[in-house]
Design a protein around this motif. Structure first.
Motif, mmCIF file in Angstrom:
data_model
loop_
_atom_site.group_PDB
_atom_site.id
_atom_site.type_symbol
_atom_site.label_atom_id
_atom_site.label_comp_id
_atom_site.label_asym_id
_atom_site.label_seq_id
_atom_site.Cartn_x
_atom_site.Cartn_y
_atom_site.Cartn_z
ATOM 1 N N CYS A 75 0.828 -1.218 0.000
ATOM 2 C CA CYS A 75 0.000 0.000 0.000
ATOM 3 C C CYS A 75 0.852 1.253 0.000
ATOM 4 O O CYS A 75 0.727 2.109 -0.877
ATOM 5 N N GLY A 76 1.727 1.365 0.998
ATOM 6 C CA GLY A 76 2.560 2.559 1.127
ATOM 7 C C GLY A 76 3.544 2.704 -0.011
ATOM 8 O O GLY A 76 3.765 3.797 -0.523
ATOM 9 N N THR A 116 2.766 14.866 -0.253
ATOM 10 C CA THR A 116 2.871 14.165 1.025
ATOM 11 C C THR A 116 1.549 14.216 1.788
ATOM 12 O O THR A 116 1.107 13.209 2.340
ATOM 13 N N VAL A 117 0.902 15.374 1.798
ATOM 14 C CA VAL A 117 -0.387 15.499 2.494
ATOM 15 C C VAL A 117 -1.429 14.589 1.844
ATOM 16 O O VAL A 117 -2.112 13.811 2.528
ATOM 17 N N ALA A 118 -1.551 14.663 0.530
ATOM 18 C CA ALA A 118 -2.551 13.850 -0.176
ATOM 19 C C ALA A 118 -2.273 12.356 -0.011
ATOM 20 O O ALA A 118 -3.189 11.568 0.271
ATOM 21 N N SER A 119 -1.024 11.960 -0.146
ATOM 22 C CA SER A 119 -0.702 10.534 -0.036
ATOM 23 C C SER A 119 -0.832 10.034 1.398
ATOM 24 O O SER A 119 -1.171 8.873 1.619
ATOM 25 N N THR A 120 -0.590 10.894 2.385
ATOM 26 C CA THR A 120 -0.735 10.489 3.787
ATOM 27 C C THR A 120 -2.189 10.201 4.120
ATOM 28 O O THR A 120 -2.500 9.216 4.798
ATOM 29 N N TRP A 173 -10.220 10.964 12.752
ATOM 30 C CA TRP A 173 -9.344 12.147 12.859
ATOM 31 C C TRP A 173 -8.106 11.907 13.716
ATOM 32 O O TRP A 173 -7.010 12.351 13.386
ATOM 33 N N ARG A 174 -8.273 11.241 14.847
ATOM 34 C CA ARG A 174 -7.133 11.025 15.746
ATOM 35 C C ARG A 174 -6.019 10.277 15.030
ATOM 36 O O ARG A 174 -4.849 10.667 15.079
ATOM 37 N N ARG A 175 -6.371 9.211 14.347
ATOM 38 C CA ARG A 175 -5.352 8.425 13.643
ATOM 39 C C ARG A 175 -4.760 9.201 12.470
ATOM 40 O O ARG A 175 -3.575 9.049 12.167
ATOM 41 N N HIS A 176 -5.575 10.020 11.814
ATOM 42 C CA HIS A 176 -5.029 10.844 10.729
ATOM 43 C C HIS A 176 -3.983 11.816 11.270
ATOM 44 O O HIS A 176 -2.929 12.005 10.662
ATOM 45 N N GLY A 183 1.957 13.032 11.878
ATOM 46 C CA GLY A 183 3.224 13.276 12.569
ATOM 47 C C GLY A 183 4.349 12.446 11.980
ATOM 48 O O GLY A 183 5.453 12.958 11.740
ATOM 49 N N SER A 184 4.083 11.179 11.720
ATOM 50 C CA SER A 184 5.119 10.336 11.127
ATOM 51 C C SER A 184 5.375 10.729 9.675
ATOM 52 O O SER A 184 6.499 10.627 9.188
#
Length: 190
Positions: free
Chosen positions: A27-28, A56-60, A80-83, A88-89
């Motif tokens: 996936c990644g 990076t934002v879109a792919s994250t 949201w929390r997991r996003h 952060g990573s």
């Protein structure tokens, strides 16, 4: 070893570390390769660092959803929390890839696209291993309230696979547990 109460939906079994890592790479890595091409295309219209940030934002966002549903098998969307935790990573990965390309441009003033992509993908791969550990240990880990989190990792203890396999893989359980005044203690057991 004490049992961990999962907050995940009933009937959803989280895959083991090896399966999760393979899924993470598929996936990644797949999204990363597509992102690499997108960064190269966008870099023609804007500064490379800005193009890298946008992609990076879109792919994250895309990868966090894929990791929640498929890689770590939570059985539900990320939320949201997991996003935010995943972001952060991803920010650290962005810094690693940007720094790698910056160093490349300092060493070689006009590198070719192939060289730039090789450096970018190499840095992405290293950052990806770090992201996997963070996502598995903290973001998508089983455990109630984050008090006890487990990760299966490679160790010296052997566990053979079926006879058709040519190698054996070693597995040990590792848990991160909050202890009195200390934030986290890493404990390993067989």
């Amino acid at each position: 070893m004490s049992s961990v109460t999962s907050t995940e939906p009933k009937g959803v079994a989280a895959p083991g570390a090896f399966v999760s890592f393979v899924r993470f790479v598929v996936c990644g890595g797949g999204v990363g390769v597509l992102s690499s091409g997108a960064v190269a295309l966008l870099a023609g219209a804007m500064p490379w660092a800005v193009a890298n940030a946008v992609i990076t934002v879109a792919s994250t966002v895309l990868c966090t959803e894929l990791h929640a549903l498929f890689t770590f098998g939570t059985g539900r969307r990320a939320g949201w929390r997991r996003h935010w935790q995943s972001a952060g990573s991803a920010t650290a990965a962005y810094a690693v890839t940007s720094l790698a390309v910056l160093v490349l441009h300092l060493v070689q003033s006009s590198p070719g696209v192939l060289t730039e992509q090789t450096v970018y993908l190499g840095a992405s791969g290293l950052a990806g291993v770090g992201r996997f550990l963070v996502l598995r240990l903290f973001v998508f880990a089983a455990g109630e309230g984050g008090r006890a989190r487990e990760l299966t990792v490679l160790s010296e203890v052997s566990r053979p696979y079926p006879a058709r396999a040519m190698a054996s893989v070693a597995v040990a359980r590792v848990s991160l547990t909050q202890v009195s005044r200390s934030r986290l203690v890493l404990a390993a057991g067989a």
